[in-house]
Design an enzyme around this catalytic site. Sequence first.
Site, PDB file in Angstrom:
ATOM      1  N   GLU A 175      -6.335  -7.933  -0.969  1.00  0.00           N
ATOM      2  CA  GLU A 175      -6.856  -8.060   0.398  1.00  0.00           C
ATOM      3  C   GLU A 175      -8.344  -7.777   0.301  1.00  0.00           C
ATOM      4  O   GLU A 175      -8.745  -6.670  -0.068  1.00  0.00           O
ATOM      5  CB  GLU A 175      -6.201  -7.048   1.335  1.00  0.00           C
ATOM      6  CG  GLU A 175      -4.712  -7.253   1.507  1.00  0.00           C
ATOM      7  CD  GLU A 175      -4.075  -6.232   2.463  1.00  0.00           C
ATOM      8  OE1 GLU A 175      -4.803  -5.583   3.234  1.00  0.00           O
ATOM      9  OE2 GLU A 175      -2.846  -6.085   2.396  1.00  0.00           O
ATOM     10  N   GLU A 201       0.824  -1.226   0.000  1.00  0.00           N
ATOM     11  CA  GLU A 201       0.000   0.000   0.000  1.00  0.00           C
ATOM     12  C   GLU A 201       0.858   1.275   0.000  1.00  0.00           C
ATOM     13  O   GLU A 201       0.835   2.072   0.943  1.00  0.00           O
ATOM     14  CB  GLU A 201      -0.966  -0.013   1.183  1.00  0.00           C
ATOM     15  CG  GLU A 201      -1.972  -1.133   1.091  1.00  0.00           C
ATOM     16  CD  GLU A 201      -3.075  -1.043   2.150  1.00  0.00           C
ATOM     17  OE1 GLU A 201      -2.870  -0.380   3.182  1.00  0.00           O
ATOM     18  OE2 GLU A 201      -4.151  -1.633   1.917  1.00  0.00           O
TER      19      GLU A 201
HETATM   20  C1  GAL Z   1      -4.450  -3.037   4.924  1.00  0.00           C
HETATM   21  C2  GAL Z   1      -2.987  -3.433   4.951  1.00  0.00           C
HETATM   22  C3  GAL Z   1      -2.799  -4.727   5.698  1.00  0.00           C
HETATM   23  C4  GAL Z   1      -3.516  -4.684   6.996  1.00  0.00           C
HETATM   24  C5  GAL Z   1      -4.972  -4.364   6.783  1.00  0.00           C
HETATM   25  C6  GAL Z   1      -5.770  -4.325   8.067  1.00  0.00           C
HETATM   26  O1  GAL Z   1      -4.607  -1.724   4.565  1.00  0.00           O
HETATM   27  O2  GAL Z   1      -2.457  -3.594   3.661  1.00  0.00           O
HETATM   28  O3  GAL Z   1      -1.427  -4.921   5.914  1.00  0.00           O
HETATM   29  O4  GAL Z   1      -2.919  -3.721   7.781  1.00  0.00           O
HETATM   30  O5  GAL Z   1      -5.065  -3.127   6.156  1.00  0.00           O
HETATM   31  O6  GAL Z   1      -5.425  -3.276   8.881  1.00  0.00           O
END
Ligand code: GAL
Length: 657
Positions: free
Chosen positions: A297, A142
């Site tokens: 994700e 990110e």
């Molecule tokens: C995303 C990030 C993950 C994890 C997730 C939950 O933005 O890429 O590493 O932190 O949020 O907080």
Amino acid sequence: MLVGVDYYPEHWPEERWPVDARLMREAGIGVARMAEFAWCRLEPREERFSFAWLDRALDVLDAQGVKAVLGTPTATPPAWLHERYPSIYPADPRGYRLGFGTRLQRCLNHPHMREHSRRITRAMAEHFADHPAVIGWQTDNEFEANLCYCPVCADAFRDWLRARYGTLDALNAAWGSVFWSQEYSGWSQIPLPWEARCGQSHNPSLWLDYRRFASESTVAFQREQVRILRAAAPRQWVTHNFMGLHESMDYYALAADLDFVSWDNYPGGDWQQEWARPDLAHDAMRGLKRRGFWVMEEQCGITGWERMARRPRPGQVRAWAWQAVGHGAEAVVFFRWRSCLFGTEQYWHGVLNHDGEPRRRYREVARFAAEAAALSEALEGSVVRARAAVLNSYEQNWAYQIQPQADGLEWWRQARRYHAALRARGLDVDVVPIEADLSAYRVVAAPGWYIVTPEDAARLEAYVLGGGTLLLSPRTGVKDAANLCRPEPLPALLREVAGVEVDDYDALGAATERLRLDDGRELDVTVWADALRLLDAEAAGHWASGAFEGEPALTRRRHGAGTVWYVGTFGGPDLYAALLDRVLPEAGLPAEPGVPDGVDVSRRVKDGVTYLFLVNMTGEERRAPVPTGAEALLGPAPAEGYAALPGREVGVYRCAG
Ligand code: GAL
């Protein structure tokens, strides 16, 4: 189509790995994204690499048929690196350095950070290049613009300006530095801008260049990793996990170096909440490279670090996942496999609970994976082919952040009005940069196209002359590329194309005025009011209240084979519905039968077949139109031209043509 999970073997005892891998296989999980935060385990001491544990984890997964995407771990440099080089911590405008204990605690311009990033990337790439389980790489995690204020950045920014402008005279002229006696006679005098300096605002031109520089710094950092990965691991692809409607950096530039885009989708709560609708973000992410994408994700449960959000409703996770596929996702990877027992994200729930037992989230993910596997062959190679587009630009977005002007002009809020209106007509919508080939689109909305360069104006005019329908809105053409106001009447370089000029305007913000359409209907409008003077256009609506009462507010101009609409204000869905009632038939786009509120409609096409996706994002039944002869591949069979979708139900239909 792949279904996956984000997996952190370093968080669990090695004896557990085979259980995880088996449960993954049983749930239909085919890929795991790993290692993007594991630097302290991958290089526990400087230049002492430790990859054996990850080799073993990969082997355990591979034995169950689970492939892997490896992340370069540079979002969380280890403590030893900071101890040795404390100057790699990024600085805030007051020079304060956050220190250790969270993540992203690194300046991407710092030479030591760069050196260590190259080193760990190269070591990993060389080691894992031929591992049979590793199919690709994710750079970092990110990325954001490197909005850092350390001395390295100050120097690098001045070098960047020197390369851009050549001389201080050119820079002073471009920025209008004479204002408030800011003309620079030495490069070292140029400050890094920041928001609250004595309550005064910095020069908007300085700001825009700093935002460009901070974004390019991140792109350059990633590029070093991509080059190393491509050279050392040529069999494997490279992607990055973007953040949807994130605004700090130029995602087109970041995407340019990658094979494809991935993004992290956390819709949060209910459909009713504006921010919980990921359709715009999916379309924006597909538009970064104008091709299918991965969700790297995908939310699968309760989110939260210190506090927890509401639980997604039963079926909501599956609905979000199918919505992603409908908008072009080629893989959906759920974050994360198992809820962590320690660390900041203990309450960011995974597919498994803390107890590691497969329960209802596991079953919902497994159901989606089984359905995806069944449709995989049909959908393989299918693409979204939109005939409407909304233009997007990160520079424009930054320019609005620097000078917001009025509540409601925020970039994605402007875009969402047009995007939502087009989608409410059942249209697939691309979100693309102005450099994209626009000729494929019957309708292009360029909401708030604030900075207009001569090239932009030429592109938009060519699009219209070629038969396109262009929708313009307030604040079009206000600025040049240096973020100076243009001297011509607005919309400046697009004045002739639009056939109107803005005679006066009002920053309404939250206030409302009345607009009368030429069919006599009156609507509330808000945010901005342009009083238009017709040059070579016809009025399609007039002001019915306020200082501009009786003057044109909405215009239409035929130009070449196409049409330009200038919508001199913002409204609710009724305004855009009225506009599209005229625009779509004229533009030759089919009037789709009504899309029920809360149903996400999208299509993917392949070999003359259209796959129609209907996702009911609400909790109640919705009846959605389905073309005659369509066959249900998933969800309720259509009857008399409609599919009756229970709450959060999904339908996928194979349609001819
Ligand atoms: C995303 C990030 C993950 C994890 C997730 C939950 O933005 O890429 O590493 O932190 O949020 O907080």
